[in-house]
Design a protein around this motif. Structure first.
Motif, PDB file in Angstrom:
ATOM      1  N   ALA A 165       1.005  -1.336   0.149  1.00 24.60           N
ATOM      2  CA  ALA A 165       0.059  -0.103  -0.187  1.00 24.60           C
ATOM      3  C   ALA A 165       0.753   1.395  -0.001  1.00 24.60           C
ATOM      4  N   GLY A 166       2.299   1.182   0.119  1.00 24.01           N
ATOM      5  CA  GLY A 166       3.193   2.327  -0.099  1.00 24.01           C
ATOM      6  C   GLY A 166       3.815   2.719   1.178  1.00 24.01           C
ATOM      7  N   VAL A 167       3.573   2.208   2.314  1.00 23.21           N
ATOM      8  CA  VAL A 167       3.972   2.503   3.562  1.00 23.21           C
ATOM      9  C   VAL A 167       5.464   2.005   3.618  1.00 23.21           C
ATOM     10  N   PRO A 168       6.522   2.869   3.756  1.00 20.14           N
ATOM     11  CA  PRO A 168       8.020   2.364   3.445  1.00 20.14           C
ATOM     12  C   PRO A 168       8.192   1.470   4.556  1.00 20.14           C
ATOM     13  N   SER A 169       9.245   0.349   4.122  1.00 19.54           N
ATOM     14  CA  SER A 169       9.454  -0.561   4.972  1.00 19.54           C
ATOM     15  C   SER A 169      10.210  -0.231   6.217  1.00 19.54           C
ATOM     16  N   ASP A 170      10.973   0.929   6.483  1.00 17.50           N
ATOM     17  CA  ASP A 170      11.503   1.509   7.361  1.00 17.50           C
ATOM     18  C   ASP A 170      10.592   2.021   8.363  1.00 17.50           C
ATOM     19  N   HIS A 171       9.553   2.049   8.023  1.00 20.19           N
ATOM     20  CA  HIS A 171       8.217   2.685   8.798  1.00 20.19           C
ATOM     21  C   HIS A 171       7.385   1.469   9.659  1.00 20.19           C
ATOM     22  N   ILE A 172       7.699   0.259   9.347  1.00 20.44           N
ATOM     23  CA  ILE A 172       7.121  -0.760   9.669  1.00 20.44           C
ATOM     24  C   ILE A 172       7.816  -1.519  10.604  1.00 20.44           C
ATOM     25  N   SER A 173       7.158  -2.173  11.579  1.00 19.07           N
ATOM     26  CA  SER A 173       8.233  -3.024  12.620  1.00 19.07           C
ATOM     27  C   SER A 173       7.036  -4.399  12.867  1.00 19.07           C
ATOM     28  N   ILE A 174       7.980  -5.437  13.204  1.00 13.64           N
ATOM     29  CA  ILE A 174       7.432  -6.832  13.639  1.00 13.64           C
ATOM     30  C   ILE A 174       8.062  -7.321  14.808  1.00 13.64           C
ATOM     31  N   ILE A 175       7.490  -7.948  15.739  1.00 12.23           N
ATOM     32  CA  ILE A 175       7.971  -8.536  16.900  1.00 12.23           C
ATOM     33  C   ILE A 175       7.138  -9.779  16.908  1.00 12.23           C
ATOM     34  N   SER A 176       7.587 -11.032  16.730  1.00  9.02           N
ATOM     35  CA  SER A 176       7.136 -12.187  16.805  1.00  9.02           C
ATOM     36  C   SER A 176       7.543 -13.108  18.071  1.00  9.02           C
ATOM     37  N   ASN A 177       6.843 -13.863  18.709  1.00  8.12           N
ATOM     38  CA  ASN A 177       7.626 -14.808  19.535  1.00  8.12           C
ATOM     39  C   ASN A 177       8.221 -16.075  18.649  1.00  8.12           C
ATOM     40  N   LYS A 178       9.338 -16.373  19.060  1.00  9.10           N
ATOM     41  CA  LYS A 178      10.089 -17.224  18.312  1.00  9.10           C
ATOM     42  C   LYS A 178       9.491 -18.881  18.582  1.00  9.10           C
ATOM     43  N   ASP A 179       8.818 -19.098  19.521  1.00 10.57           N
ATOM     44  CA  ASP A 179       8.612 -20.349  19.832  1.00 10.57           C
ATOM     45  C   ASP A 179       7.650 -21.242  18.829  1.00 10.57           C
ATOM     46  N   GLY A 180       8.445 -22.326  18.446  1.00  6.10           N
ATOM     47  CA  GLY A 180       7.742 -23.218  17.396  1.00  6.10           C
ATOM     48  C   GLY A 180       8.061 -22.556  15.989  1.00  6.10           C
ATOM     49  N   LYS A 181       8.817 -21.506  15.749  1.00  2.00           N
ATOM     50  CA  LYS A 181       9.117 -21.044  14.461  1.00  2.00           C
ATOM     51  C   LYS A 181      10.314 -21.452  13.841  1.00  2.00           C
ATOM     52  N   GLU A 182      10.653 -22.345  13.247  1.00  2.00           N
ATOM     53  CA  GLU A 182      12.021 -22.833  12.824  1.00  2.00           C
ATOM     54  C   GLU A 182      12.250 -22.189  11.358  1.00  2.00           C
ATOM     55  N   ASP A 183      11.295 -22.039  10.664  1.00  6.79           N
ATOM     56  CA  ASP A 183      11.420 -21.686   9.265  1.00  6.79           C
ATOM     57  C   ASP A 183      10.972 -20.305   8.989  1.00  6.79           C
TER      58      ASP A 183
END
Length: 215
Positions: free
Chosen positions: A24-42
């Motif tokens: 939608a045009g939001v710059p990548s450096d204006h976005i952030s993600i934080i996700s629990n690592k548990d069970g996410k190997e890939d």
């Protein structure tokens, strides 16, 4: 410029929200993600160290976007009260910087600093602790409504309902001194839930009899 946020029960939904915001045009450096690592190997773009292939964020934290978009720059680090997370972007860098510098706050402090209400920040942090993911973005005022609609369309959690679920269990705030959450504490599919075709839980919030079940 305003900060919008969404809580997700799965990394896949959070990833979809990030990609939709970028499309939608939001710059990548204006976005952030934080996700629990548990069970996410890939997880795509994930390095074994938050400092690998990432820029330096606030307070010396090193979690930033890669050249191919935010998700190509995912790094891994440990957050007190949560455990291992995969993360990228400005919010993650702020949280990582606080941890590296021994400052109090972590995810909650980083979110409050970005403009999120304190009571909401605690719910977001607890959501990550229990296996979920948070997406945050800084957007222009005239893009807020459209960007929030994008977060909702990627199946973001109803924060008010989730807070009610937590408080019903006796929870009142995120505790960064607590041990990482486990399924034994109730982090799995609720007992009063059925699984839909895509394996997502449908929770019954009252005593309505269950008349059928998805095949």
């Amino acid at each position: 410029m305003r900060t919008i946020t969404g809580l997700y029960d799965s990394y896949d939904d959070a990833r979809s929200a990030v990609k939709a915001l970028e499309d939608a045009g939001v710059p990548s450096d204006h976005i952030s993600i934080i996700s629990n690592k548990d069970g996410k190997e890939d997880i795509e773009g994930q390095s074994n160290n938050a400092a690998e292939g990432a820029g330096t964020g606030a307070g010396g934290g090193a979690v930033a976007r890669g050249a191919g978009g935010l998700l190509t720059g995912l790094g891994m680090l440990a957050i007190p009260g949560v455990g291992p997370i995969v993360a990228a972007g400005w919010l993650a860098a702020t949280a990582a910087g606080a941890v590296a510098g021994g400052a109090v706050g972590g995810i909650v402090g980083a979110m409050i600093e970005s403009g999120v209400r304190e009571e909401d920040a605690h719910v977001y942090a607890e959501g990550v602790r229990r296996g979920g993911a948070v997406v945050a973005a800084k957007v222009q005022d005239d893009k807020v409504a459209a960007s929030e609609a994008i977060l909702r369309s990627s199946r973001s959690v109803d924060l008010t309902a989730r807070r009610q679920d937590y408080t019903t269990e006796g929870w009142n705030r995120f505790d960064d001194t607590a041990d990482p959450y486990t399924v034994d504490q109730g982090g799995g599919v609720p007992a009063n839930a059925i699984l839909l075709r895509d394996n997502s839980p449908l929770t019954l919030r009252d005593n309505t009899p269950l008349l059928g079940r998805a095949a």
